[in-house]
Design a protein around this motif. Structure first.
Motif, mmCIF file in Angstrom:
data_model
loop_
_atom_site.group_PDB
_atom_site.id
_atom_site.type_symbol
_atom_site.label_atom_id
_atom_site.label_comp_id
_atom_site.label_asym_id
_atom_site.label_seq_id
_atom_site.Cartn_x
_atom_site.Cartn_y
_atom_site.Cartn_z
ATOM 1 N N PHE A 77 37.408 -8.981 40.135
ATOM 2 C CA PHE A 77 36.304 -10.230 39.770
ATOM 3 C C PHE A 77 37.740 -11.289 39.186
ATOM 4 O O PHE A 77 38.319 -11.377 38.247
ATOM 5 N N VAL A 78 36.974 -12.562 39.900
ATOM 6 C CA VAL A 78 37.355 -13.684 39.176
ATOM 7 C C VAL A 78 36.350 -14.603 38.605
ATOM 8 O O VAL A 78 36.110 -14.846 39.519
ATOM 9 N N MET A 79 37.021 -15.073 37.227
ATOM 10 C CA MET A 79 36.130 -15.838 36.504
ATOM 11 C C MET A 79 36.646 -17.098 36.816
ATOM 12 O O MET A 79 38.032 -17.724 36.003
ATOM 13 N N PHE A 80 35.632 -18.531 36.746
ATOM 14 C CA PHE A 80 36.234 -19.842 37.419
ATOM 15 C C PHE A 80 35.532 -20.449 35.348
ATOM 16 O O PHE A 80 34.781 -21.354 35.788
ATOM 17 N N CYS A 81 36.525 -20.775 34.586
ATOM 18 C CA CYS A 81 36.364 -21.629 33.699
ATOM 19 C C CYS A 81 36.318 -23.155 34.040
ATOM 20 O O CYS A 81 36.761 -23.352 34.017
ATOM 21 N N LEU A 82 35.274 -23.688 34.490
ATOM 22 C CA LEU A 82 35.560 -25.381 34.969
ATOM 23 C C LEU A 82 35.466 -26.280 33.550
ATOM 24 O O LEU A 82 34.674 -26.016 33.077
ATOM 25 N N PRO A 83 36.520 -26.979 33.644
ATOM 26 C CA PRO A 83 36.129 -28.007 32.704
ATOM 27 C C PRO A 83 35.133 -28.774 32.468
ATOM 28 O O PRO A 83 34.345 -28.959 33.857
ATOM 29 N N PRO A 84 34.325 -29.907 31.414
ATOM 30 C CA PRO A 84 33.622 -30.425 31.307
ATOM 31 C C PRO A 84 33.228 -31.043 32.490
ATOM 32 O O PRO A 84 34.399 -32.175 32.847
ATOM 33 N N GLY A 85 32.062 -31.455 32.800
ATOM 34 C CA GLY A 85 31.889 -32.593 33.739
ATOM 35 C C GLY A 85 32.280 -32.631 34.884
ATOM 36 O O GLY A 85 31.921 -33.415 36.237
ATOM 37 N N VAL A 86 32.750 -31.156 35.298
ATOM 38 C CA VAL A 86 32.318 -30.954 36.571
ATOM 39 C C VAL A 86 31.234 -30.451 37.580
ATOM 40 O O VAL A 86 30.785 -30.766 38.292
ATOM 41 N N MET A 87 30.802 -29.626 36.867
ATOM 42 C CA MET A 87 29.087 -28.504 37.020
ATOM 43 C C MET A 87 28.010 -29.360 36.539
ATOM 44 O O MET A 87 28.733 -30.551 35.539
ATOM 45 N N HIS A 88 26.727 -30.108 37.240
ATOM 46 C CA HIS A 88 26.021 -30.485 35.956
ATOM 47 C C HIS A 88 25.234 -29.973 34.689
ATOM 48 O O HIS A 88 25.511 -29.712 34.685
ATOM 49 N N PRO A 89 25.194 -31.084 34.311
ATOM 50 C CA PRO A 89 25.293 -30.449 32.490
ATOM 51 C C PRO A 89 24.222 -29.330 32.637
ATOM 52 O O PRO A 89 24.873 -28.774 31.463
ATOM 53 N N ASP A 90 22.873 -29.529 33.412
ATOM 54 C CA ASP A 90 21.826 -28.357 33.083
ATOM 55 C C ASP A 90 22.922 -27.414 33.313
ATOM 56 O O ASP A 90 21.640 -26.229 33.441
ATOM 57 N N ASP A 91 23.162 -27.545 34.495
ATOM 58 C CA ASP A 91 24.189 -25.680 35.167
ATOM 59 C C ASP A 91 24.470 -24.841 33.642
ATOM 60 O O ASP A 91 25.690 -25.693 33.599
ATOM 61 N N ILE A 92 24.566 -23.761 34.135
ATOM 62 C CA ILE A 92 24.720 -22.926 33.253
ATOM 63 C C ILE A 92 26.142 -21.970 34.039
ATOM 64 O O ILE A 92 27.521 -21.856 33.411
ATOM 65 N N ALA A 93 25.872 -21.889 34.442
ATOM 66 C CA ALA A 93 27.056 -20.408 35.550
ATOM 67 C C ALA A 93 26.402 -20.168 36.972
ATOM 68 O O ALA A 93 25.220 -20.190 36.767
ATOM 69 N N TYR A 94 27.836 -19.681 37.642
ATOM 70 C CA TYR A 94 26.596 -18.970 38.853
ATOM 71 C C TYR A 94 27.699 -17.529 39.355
ATOM 72 O O TYR A 94 28.548 -18.104 39.203
ATOM 73 N N ALA A 95 26.903 -17.275 40.373
ATOM 74 C CA ALA A 95 28.227 -16.149 40.919
ATOM 75 C C ALA A 95 27.836 -15.888 42.472
ATOM 76 O O ALA A 95 25.971 -16.091 42.747
ATOM 77 N N HIS A 96 28.020 -15.465 43.601
ATOM 78 C CA HIS A 96 27.604 -14.636 44.380
ATOM 79 C C HIS A 96 27.314 -13.493 44.507
ATOM 80 O O HIS A 96 28.098 -12.251 43.988
ATOM 81 N N MET A 97 25.807 -13.574 45.079
ATOM 82 C CA MET A 97 25.625 -11.677 45.537
ATOM 83 C C MET A 97 27.121 -10.929 46.567
ATOM 84 O O MET A 97 27.266 -11.630 47.126
ATOM 85 N N ASN A 98 27.136 -9.844 45.670
ATOM 86 C CA ASN A 98 28.165 -9.230 46.304
ATOM 87 C C ASN A 98 29.618 -9.076 47.279
ATOM 88 O O ASN A 98 29.836 -9.168 47.259
ATOM 89 N N GLY A 99 30.130 -10.013 45.812
ATOM 90 C CA GLY A 99 31.394 -11.302 46.382
ATOM 91 C C GLY A 99 32.119 -10.623 45.089
ATOM 92 O O GLY A 99 31.891 -9.740 44.190
ATOM 93 N N TYR A 100 33.078 -11.229 44.821
ATOM 94 C CA TYR A 100 33.830 -11.987 43.420
ATOM 95 C C TYR A 100 34.154 -12.323 42.635
ATOM 96 O O TYR A 100 34.935 -12.394 41.590
ATOM 97 N N ARG A 101 33.736 -13.978 42.803
ATOM 98 C CA ARG A 101 34.036 -14.835 42.021
ATOM 99 C C ARG A 101 32.879 -15.389 41.241
ATOM 100 O O ARG A 101 30.840 -15.623 41.507
ATOM 101 N N SER A 102 32.578 -15.556 40.504
ATOM 102 C CA SER A 102 31.897 -16.077 39.084
ATOM 103 C C SER A 102 32.321 -17.784 39.039
ATOM 104 O O SER A 102 33.327 -17.727 38.295
ATOM 105 N N VAL A 103 31.068 -18.290 38.568
ATOM 106 C CA VAL A 103 32.003 -19.679 37.994
ATOM 107 C C VAL A 103 31.125 -20.409 36.352
ATOM 108 O O VAL A 103 30.189 -19.822 36.973
ATOM 109 N N TYR A 104 31.801 -20.949 36.245
ATOM 110 C CA TYR A 104 31.640 -21.377 34.333
ATOM 111 C C TYR A 104 31.600 -22.500 34.486
ATOM 112 O O TYR A 104 32.135 -23.215 34.273
ATOM 113 N N ASN A 105 30.588 -23.630 33.647
ATOM 114 C CA ASN A 105 30.142 -24.574 32.870
ATOM 115 C C ASN A 105 30.944 -25.317 31.760
ATOM 116 O O ASN A 105 30.702 -24.590 30.695
#
Length: 345
Positions: free
Chosen positions: A276-304
């Motif tokens: 599993f790979v967690m991507f911790c993105l810098p502020p300002g990359v994701m929409h400010p209302d978005d908290i995090a997301y992940a792929h179903m049956n994948g290996y990536r999760s992405v965080y604001n």
């Protein structure tokens, strides 16, 4: 520990509820592996390699390139402070991701219920010379995508159940990726991320500890193996990636640049670096209302940014990687408050 690191063994008193919506149920994971909870089908210093972007064939204009790799369908579930949503992405063998704008939530749900769409399994048949819009990192299609699956429905259901059970047992590795853009960087240090995810420096409530406790020590998240890169190393399960883009370049472009840089740094695909790979993105990359997301049956999760340290969010998103859908009750998609795939506070 910080304010987001609740102990999930006990309920947090109402007076201590954070104002932001957090999702709950870390025990569902191991229960699903044993058939007691419902997976999605019951509803959701190395030599550098050439940069992936440089291997794409540019045609007509600099803003569109030809997709030269096959596509696996990946459902991306996005947690937001306002309205949660899902979309469909094309994942290539090299780790790149391209959104398919021709489909919406209703299309995704219908295809799932009909066992036509299995995230991480279904292949997307695309016309020859399908184009990628470079600015938006989306596929340019004239019609909805065509999905290709195993020949029988029983085979489809079997693969889906095995996807949950196989991932939800034993020891799995996690890589946390801190990101530096040209104008911003993840606010948490590598040391802080190692503490929040793996419990280094005495943090008692973290991703690793809670999955281990919930599974009665039958499922454990451990640090990705240390590895030397061209200019950055993996140490204590964490690495920092520098991308030559500003945050205004857009989330999709930055995420693919991160994938490309990891491949260049470590001379291997991102999926080979950890389970599993967690991507911790810098502020300002994701929409400010978005908290995090992940792929179903994948290996990536992405965080604001600092959502990467919130243990309830970590467990929920990796729950999606483990092929778990939301835990609903009645007409509420997140209504089961006993569970990390529903609401938690």
């Amino acid at each position: 520990s910080n304010q987001f690191h609740h102990k999930f063994i006990t309920m947090v008193p109402p007076s201590s509820k954070p104002t932001t919506k957090w999702l709950c149920h870390w025990c569902l994971l191991m229960l699903s592996a044993n058939g007691l909870a419902q997976p999605i089908d019951n509803i959701h210093k190395s030599s550098p390699q050439p940069n992936i972007f440089q291997r794409q064939k540019t045609i007509e204009s600099k803003r569109r390139i030809v997709l030269e790799e096959p596509c696996t369908a990946m459902i991306r579930d996005i947690m937001s402070a306002t309205v949660d949503r899902a979309d469909l992405q094309c994942a290539t063998p090299s780790g790149m991701l391209y959104t398919i704008p021709q489909v919406d939530n209703a299309w995704i749900e219908e295809k799932q219920l009909n066992h036509e769409l299995i995230s991480g399994v279904s292949q997307i048949d695309l016309p020859p010379n399908t184009l990628i819009d470079v600015e938006t990192q989306t596929l340019v299609l004239d019609s909805e995508p065509i999905l290709r699956n195993p020949s029988s429905r029983d085979s489809i259901r079997g693969r889906r159940k095995l996807a949950t059970a196989d991932k939800a047992k034993g020891t799995k590795t996690v890589l946390v990726v801190r990101v530096e853009a040209t104008d911003s960087a993840t606010s948490l240090s590598e040391r802080e991320l190692a503490s929040d995810v793996f419990g280094d420096n005495g943090d008692p409530n973290n991703l690793s500890s809670q999955y281990k406790a919930c599974s009665f020590e039958k499922f454990e998240m451990t640090k990705a193996w240390g590895k030397r890169g061209v200019s950055q190393d993996i140490v204590n399960g964490v690495t920092t990636v520098q991308v030559p883009l500003a945050t205004s370049s857009g989330e999709a472009a930055i995420l693919n640049a991160i994938n490309s840089e990891l491949t260049t740094q470590f001379s291997t695909g991102v999926s080979d670096l950890a389970d599993f790979v967690m991507f911790c993105l810098p502020p300002g990359v994701m929409h400010p209302d978005d908290i995090a997301y992940a792929h179903m049956n994948g290996y990536r999760s992405v965080y604001n940014d600092d959502a990467c340290r919130q243990v309830s969010t970590q467990i929920h998103e990796i729950g999606h990687n483990l092929n778990l859908n939301h835990s609903g009750r009645g007409t509420s998609e997140y209504g089961d408050k006993s569970c990390m795939m529903g609401y938690s506070y």
